[in-house]
Design an enzyme around this catalytic site. Structure first.
Site, PDB file in Angstrom:
ATOM      1  N   HIS A   1       1.620   6.943  -0.804  1.00  0.00           N
ATOM      2  CA  HIS A   1       0.737   6.097   0.008  1.00  0.00           C
ATOM      3  C   HIS A   1      -0.535   5.842  -0.784  1.00  0.00           C
ATOM      4  O   HIS A   1      -1.286   6.767  -1.079  1.00  0.00           O
ATOM      5  CB  HIS A   1       0.423   6.797   1.334  1.00  0.00           C
ATOM      6  CG  HIS A   1      -0.044   5.858   2.390  1.00  0.00           C
ATOM      7  ND1 HIS A   1      -1.310   5.330   2.416  1.00  0.00           N
ATOM      8  CD2 HIS A   1       0.608   5.327   3.459  1.00  0.00           C
ATOM      9  CE1 HIS A   1      -1.424   4.527   3.462  1.00  0.00           C
ATOM     10  NE2 HIS A   1      -0.270   4.509   4.106  1.00  0.00           N
TER      11      HIS A   1
ATOM     12  N   HIS B   1       0.800  -1.232   0.000  1.00  0.00           N
ATOM     13  CA  HIS B   1       0.000   0.000   0.000  1.00  0.00           C
ATOM     14  C   HIS B   1       0.834   1.285   0.000  1.00  0.00           C
ATOM     15  O   HIS B   1       0.254   2.374  -0.040  1.00  0.00           O
ATOM     16  CB  HIS B   1      -0.917   0.003   1.224  1.00  0.00           C
ATOM     17  CG  HIS B   1      -0.141   0.129   2.501  1.00  0.00           C
ATOM     18  ND1 HIS B   1       0.531  -0.939   3.060  1.00  0.00           N
ATOM     19  CD2 HIS B   1       0.116   1.194   3.282  1.00  0.00           C
ATOM     20  CE1 HIS B   1       1.162  -0.526   4.139  1.00  0.00           C
ATOM     21  NE2 HIS B   1       0.929   0.764   4.302  1.00  0.00           N
TER      22      HIS B   1
END
Length: 149
Positions: free
Chosen positions: A72, A57
């Site tokens: 992110h 992620h």
């Protein structure tokens, strides 16, 4: 000076619009955020450098000047334990700006109840070291988001 480019196509919204106080409050660092196009695709490296941190992620690439840029992918997506993400590089790899790093589907993330908004953060940036930061408008992957002195 480092030019930090968008890791994906979408709409720039700025950190203050990120639905997470850690990012919106710039606790991780200054930068901006991209609300991605809702289709399967790849998040690409925002700078030329070395992948120093790699999770499904999120990833950090450090350039030759020592600037670390965090991408992110979504908010609270760590809770997905990697589901829906495919790593395309390895930690320690040298990557070029625009090189695919992670394959994912923002629409699937959103359907799973998470925000697909992607903060792009200048780690350990101090004072006025960032030039003008893009905080709104449409971007393609590779378009400049900000300069880092």
């Amino acid at each position: 000076m480092t030019v930090v480019s968008s890791p994906l196509a979408g709409r720039v919204i700025g950190l203050d619009a990120v639905p997470d106080p850690v990012f919106s409050g710039e606790m991780v660092g200054p930068g901006t955020a991209v609300d991605p196009v809702r289709e399967p695709g790849e998040a690409v490296s925002p700078v030329d450098g070395v992948v120093v941190s790699l999770h499904p992620h999120a990833f950090v690439v450090v350039d030759d000047e020592g600037h670390g840029v965090l991408t992110h992918l979504g908010i609270d997506t760590v809770q997905l334990n990697g589901e829906g993400f495919e790593l395309l590089v390895a930690k320690g790899d040298t990557v070029g700006r625009g090189q695919p790093v992670v394959r994912w589907n923002p629409a699937a993330i959103e359907a799973g109840g998470k925000s697909p908004v992607c903060p792009v953060i200048a780690l350990e940036a101090v004072g006025n070291s960032l030039g003008e930061i893009v905080r709104d408008g449409e971007v393609a992957a590779g378009d400049a988001l900000f300069n880092w002195k």
